[in-house]
Design an enzyme around this catalytic site. Structure first.
Site, PDB file in Angstrom:
ATOM      1  N   THR A 179       0.857  -1.303   0.213  1.00 27.47           N
ATOM      2  CA  THR A 179      -0.247   0.016  -0.042  1.00 27.47           C
ATOM      3  C   THR A 179       0.878   1.434   0.048  1.00 27.47           C
ATOM      4  O   THR A 179       0.632   2.417  -0.700  1.00 27.47           O
ATOM      5  CB  THR A 179      -0.939   0.153   1.271  1.00 27.47           C
TER       6      THR A 179
ATOM      7  N   SER B 226       1.777  -7.482  -0.754  1.00 25.00           N
ATOM      8  CA  SER B 226       2.338  -8.306   0.044  1.00 25.00           C
ATOM      9  C   SER B 226       1.852  -9.614  -0.005  1.00 25.00           C
ATOM     10  O   SER B 226       2.459 -11.065   0.277  1.00 25.00           O
ATOM     11  CB  SER B 226       2.787  -7.873   1.556  1.00 25.00           C
TER      12      SER B 226
ATOM     13  N   THR C 272       1.674  -4.296   4.075  1.00 22.12           N
ATOM     14  CA  THR C 272       1.589  -4.702   5.774  1.00 22.12           C
ATOM     15  C   THR C 272       0.918  -5.950   5.999  1.00 22.12           C
ATOM     16  O   THR C 272       1.377  -6.711   6.930  1.00 22.12           O
ATOM     17  CB  THR C 272       0.827  -3.803   6.389  1.00 22.12           C
ATOM     18  N   ASP C 273       0.231  -6.655   4.943  1.00 20.39           N
ATOM     19  CA  ASP C 273      -0.226  -8.081   5.370  1.00 20.39           C
ATOM     20  C   ASP C 273       1.002  -9.127   5.577  1.00 20.39           C
ATOM     21  O   ASP C 273       0.527  -9.903   6.407  1.00 20.39           O
ATOM     22  CB  ASP C 273      -1.171  -8.278   4.000  1.00 20.39           C
TER      23      ASP C 273
END
Ligand code: ASP
Length: 323
Positions: free
Chosen positions: A12, A55, A88-89
């Site tokens: 993101t 990710s 971030t995942d």
């Protein structure tokens, strides 16, 4: 000024919102590449755009490429710190993979964003600046791979994504952050005690992760045994217990030399051989299940994978997971 390597991998932090649909996606050009003005004042920065991936598209193979790139660049070009931007995942998994595979004392900092570059309250550039400040900080040396978002500094080992959308999503349950980024500087108030690193050259093993639930039986265990896996991690119940109907399937896996590592689906505390009922921790330990010390499932999976790539087995695996 410190010599810092900045590696972009996507996520993101490198995306834009389409104002007409409200969806977030990659642009052909990574918007972070336009922010050189504000970051070049902080350090002598070399940018490498290694990947431009969301990710969930990152696998252990990309993680290994990142580890190799970082090791090579630190050795050959004597970078004093490294910053990686990442979705971030799966950020915590990449951070922990790098923590387990890079032994350098140079600060290696992973960051990301919850809001894309053109959204109101975008946190990407802010987090990137914080991460660069931490990577250039002497006190960050020797602390393993760090995760910096929302003014907090976390260890790769303990941090986890706790919220789907909140900018304060990254937390270290039970331990808290080890430091803070303020307007004037970077302060640490905890130091990790020990660190394990492993030399690996390739990813060849297949390690799976299962989450236990009330009423679970051995069907999934029997099915994955047929797949010929190399290792299994189970997020067990509470202090490290499983429904009794899983014991037969577990026994079959262990007898076939498939190492099984147990973590808890609770995100605080350790698993231990406390309960002696059928399926309880005591019985599981006697079967040869390996108890892991406080790691979450996704990180225990990476540790088992990396340890197996490093030819660890049997008792040495038990020892590794005690730390
Ligand atoms: N889904 C995004 C990713 O991990 C989330 C983010 O980067 O914050 O790529």
């Amino acid at each position: 000024m410190k010599k810092i390597l900045l590696i972009h991998t996507g996520g993101t932090i490198s995306m834009k919102e389409d104002k007409s649909t409200g969806t977030v996606q990659q642009d052909r050009q990574n918007p972070l590449l336009e922010s050189t003005g504000s970051i070049n004042k902080l350090a002598n920065i070399t940018v490498v755009e290694l990947f431009h991936l969301p990710s969930p598209h990152i696998t252990e193979n990309e993680m290994l490429i990142m580890a190799k790139t970082i090791k090579e660049k630190i050795m050959q070009d004597s970078f004093e710190g490294v910053v990686i931007t990442h979705g971030t995942d799966t950020l915590e998994e990449t951070a922990y993979f790098l923590d387990l595979t890079i032994s350098s004392n140079a600060p290696i900092v992973v960051t990301g964003a919850m809001r894309s570059s053109n959204e109101l309250g975008a946190d990407g550039l802010y987090n990137l600046i914080s991460a660069i400040k931490v990577s250039a900080c002497e006190d960050a040396r020797g602390k393993g791979v760090l995760v910096v978002l929302n003014d907090e500094i976390h260890t790769a080992r303990n941090v986890t994504k706790t919220h789907t959308s909140n900018v304060a999503t990254f937390q270290s349950p039970q331990y808290g952050p080890i430091g803070i980024v303020t307007k004037r500087g970077v302060s640490f108030y905890q130091t990790p005690l020990n660190r394990q690193t492993f030399d690996i050259d390739s990813i060849t093993k297949n390690v799976m992760l299962l989450k236990a639930y009330a009423g679970m039986d051995s069907i999934l265990l029997e099915a994955i045994k047929k797949l010929g896996i190399d290792g299994l991690v189970i997020e067990a119940l509470g202090q490290g217990n499983l429904p009794p109907a899983m014991v037969g399937g577990l026994n079959n896996l262990i007898k076939n030399d498939v190492p099984v590592v147990l973590v808890s689906r609770c995100f605080n505390g350790f698993v231990e051989d406390i309960y002696s009922y059928d399926g309880g921790g005591k019985q599981l330990k006697e079967l040869g299940v390996i108890f892991s010390n406080g790691l979450n499932g996704q990180k225990a999976r990476l540790k088992l994978l990396i340890a197996l790539e490093n030819n660890k087995n049997g008792n040495s695996l038990q020892e590794l997971f005690k730390q």
